[in-house]
Write an enzyme that holds these catalytic residues in place. Structure first.
Site, PDB file in Angstrom:
ATOM      1  N   GLU A  36       0.833  -1.210   0.000  1.00 13.62           N
ATOM      2  CA  GLU A  36       0.000   0.000   0.000  1.00 13.62           C
ATOM      3  C   GLU A  36       0.872   1.267   0.000  1.00 13.62           C
ATOM      4  OE1 GLU A  36      -2.783  -0.329   3.242  1.00 13.62           O
ATOM      5  OE2 GLU A  36      -3.941  -1.877   2.205  1.00 13.62           O
ATOM      6  N   ARG A  93      -6.227   8.053 -23.211  1.00 11.90           N
ATOM      7  CA  ARG A  93      -6.573   7.454 -24.507  1.00 11.90           C
ATOM      8  C   ARG A  93      -7.849   6.622 -24.439  1.00 11.90           C
ATOM      9  NH1 ARG A  93      -0.952   4.930 -26.318  1.00 11.90           N
ATOM     10  NH2 ARG A  93      -0.767   4.735 -24.051  1.00 11.90           N
ATOM     11  N   LYS A 189      -3.884   6.981 -40.340  1.00 16.00           N
ATOM     12  CA  LYS A 189      -3.501   5.788 -39.571  1.00 16.00           C
ATOM     13  C   LYS A 189      -4.739   5.076 -39.034  1.00 16.00           C
ATOM     14  CE  LYS A 189      -2.413   5.844 -35.089  1.00 16.00           C
ATOM     15  NZ  LYS A 189      -1.736   6.247 -33.849  1.00 16.00           N
ATOM     16  N   SER A 220       4.320   5.152 -27.533  1.00 12.28           N
ATOM     17  CA  SER A 220       4.180   4.061 -26.568  1.00 12.28           C
ATOM     18  C   SER A 220       4.943   2.830 -27.083  1.00 12.28           C
ATOM     19  CB  SER A 220       2.692   3.778 -26.350  1.00 12.28           C
ATOM     20  OG  SER A 220       2.531   2.769 -25.391  1.00 12.28           O
ATOM     21  N   THR A 221       4.317   2.022 -27.910  1.00  7.33           N
ATOM     22  CA  THR A 221       5.031   0.857 -28.476  1.00  7.33           C
ATOM     23  C   THR A 221       5.980   1.279 -29.591  1.00  7.33           C
ATOM     24  OG1 THR A 221       3.360   0.485 -30.183  1.00  7.33           O
ATOM     25  CG2 THR A 221       3.018  -0.602 -28.055  1.00  7.33           C
ATOM     26  N   GLY A 223       4.942   1.741 -32.593  1.00 14.10           N
ATOM     27  CA  GLY A 223       4.352   1.259 -33.851  1.00 14.10           C
ATOM     28  C   GLY A 223       3.954   2.389 -34.800  1.00 14.10           C
TER      29      GLY A 223
HETATM   30  C1  R5P Z   1      -2.809   7.775 -30.668  1.00 15.84           C
HETATM   31  O1  R5P Z   1      -3.538   8.156 -31.585  1.00 15.84           O
HETATM   32  C2  R5P Z   1      -1.695   8.585 -30.128  1.00 15.84           C
HETATM   33  O2  R5P Z   1      -1.773   9.902 -30.574  1.00 15.84           O
HETATM   34  C3  R5P Z   1      -0.338   8.000 -30.473  1.00 15.84           C
HETATM   35  O3  R5P Z   1      -0.166   8.050 -31.880  1.00 15.84           O
HETATM   36  C4  R5P Z   1      -0.235   6.590 -30.001  1.00 15.84           C
HETATM   37  O4  R5P Z   1      -0.619   6.503 -28.659  1.00 15.84           O
HETATM   38  C5  R5P Z   1       1.156   6.050 -30.167  1.00 15.84           C
HETATM   39  O5  R5P Z   1       1.165   4.730 -29.734  1.00 15.84           O
HETATM   40  P1  R5P Z   1       2.217   3.688 -30.288  1.00 15.84           P
HETATM   41  O6  R5P Z   1       3.573   4.233 -30.056  1.00 15.84           O
HETATM   42  O7  R5P Z   1       1.956   2.442 -29.470  1.00 15.84           O
HETATM   43  O8  R5P Z   1       1.922   3.466 -31.739  1.00 15.84           O
END
Ligand code: R5P
Length: 291
Positions: A36, A93, A189, A220-221, A223
């Site tokens: 905690e 998101r 996209k 994030s990833t 991608g």
């Molecule tokens: C989504 O539309 C956000 O604007 C970013 O493009 C997205 O979160 C990027 O995520 P990732 O790096 O996993 O593709």
């Protein structure tokens, strides 16, 4: 004004306090043996104008609990006003119900913050600024895109073009392009709701031997950025700079983006990491000058 730097934004909080020439209230924090969360504000805040800064990057749920507990701790001291800055706003998101049975996560978190008694909420490049309309209190989304614009202007990149990897980021590209006095475009996209796989429609671009800046709110990833870089490189683009306010960069994302051909990844300290090239401290301080 007195700045309370939350556990997730200790250095950023101190930078903001220095720019504002204001006091800092130390926060102690730890986890109990059972996991905690414990937080304590070490200063008296009665009748003070308090600015709490706490980002909510990974592990997001722990950062959010720290935030909720800190708000309560501060409110119990009866400050004159409590303003909150969440540099990176987790769960932003999940801004709609993508599938039946899902929660509207960002609204839930905003409602908790409001219920706890925050007077004003500020964040930076939230994924969809419209989600702040769920709040009744004053809420504002600041943008780090101006910082990126100045960064690339000083870098004197060659005949630049600014690209948004999807339509949602076009206003971000526009802000950077205005500072660079350059053109800007967006890609189309699509993300598969089940697998998360990203596809991007082919778009003919005038990028041959030009420097390219891709801007987004989050990496994030990786991608999204990788698909965009591939499209640019295929068409003969020169140096490709990847800029995002919140560089989460999960797992191998950083090396994969560089391997795809990015010259540099530029992020901010909303999420402290080795890609935090720019600080959002001046952006935050600017908002609260004179308080
Ligand atoms: C989504 O539309 C956000 O604007 C970013 O493009 C997205 O979160 C990027 O995520 P990732 O790096 O996993 O593709």
């Amino acid at each position: 004004m007195i700045v309370v730097p939350g556990p997730a934004s200790q250095i950023l909080g101190v930078k903001v306090a220095r720019l504002l020439n204001s006091e800092i209230a130390a926060v102690s924090f730890k986890n109990f043996p059972d996991g905690e969360t414990y937080v304590r504000v070490e200063e008296e805040l009665k009748d003070k104008d308090v600015l709490l800064i706490q980002s909510t990057y990974k592990p997001q749920d722990e950062k959010l609990i720290q935030l909720f507990l800190l708000i309560d701790a501060i409110k119990q001291m009866n400050p004159k006003k409590l303003r909150l800055v969440i540099p990176y706003f987790a769960y932003a998101r999940q801004d709609k119900q993508f599938k039946k049975g899902e929660p509207l996560s960002i609204k839930v978190i905003e409602q908790i913050i409001e219920k706890l008694g925050v007077d004003e909420l500020y964040t930076i490049d939230i994924h969809e600024p419209k989600v702040l309309n769920y709040l009744k209190i004053k809420a504002k989304d600041l943008t780090a895109m101006t910082l990126f614009g100045e960064y690339f202007k000083n870098k004197k990149i060659s005949n630049p073009i600014v690209i948004a990897p999807d339509d949602g980021a076009i206003h971000r590209a526009e802000t950077v392009a205005k500072i660079l006095d350059s053109e800007y475009v967006s890609f189309d996209k699509f993300r598969d709701k089940d697998t998360g796989e990203i596809t991007m429609d082919y778009k003919k671009l005038d990028v041959k031997d030009r420097d390219v800046v891709i801007v987004d709110d989050i990496i994030s990833t990786g991608g999204t950025m990788i698909k965009a870089i591939q499209m640019i490189k295929k068409q003969g683009g020169g140096n490709v700079y990847v800029a995002a306010t919140h560089t989460i960069l999960i797992g191998e994302a950083k090396s994969k983006i560089l391997a795809a051909g990015a010259a540099e990844i530029i992020g901010t300290d909303t999420i402290p990491s080795e890609t935090s090239i720019l600080s959002v401290a001046p952006l935050i301080a600017e908002q609260f000058k004179g308080f």
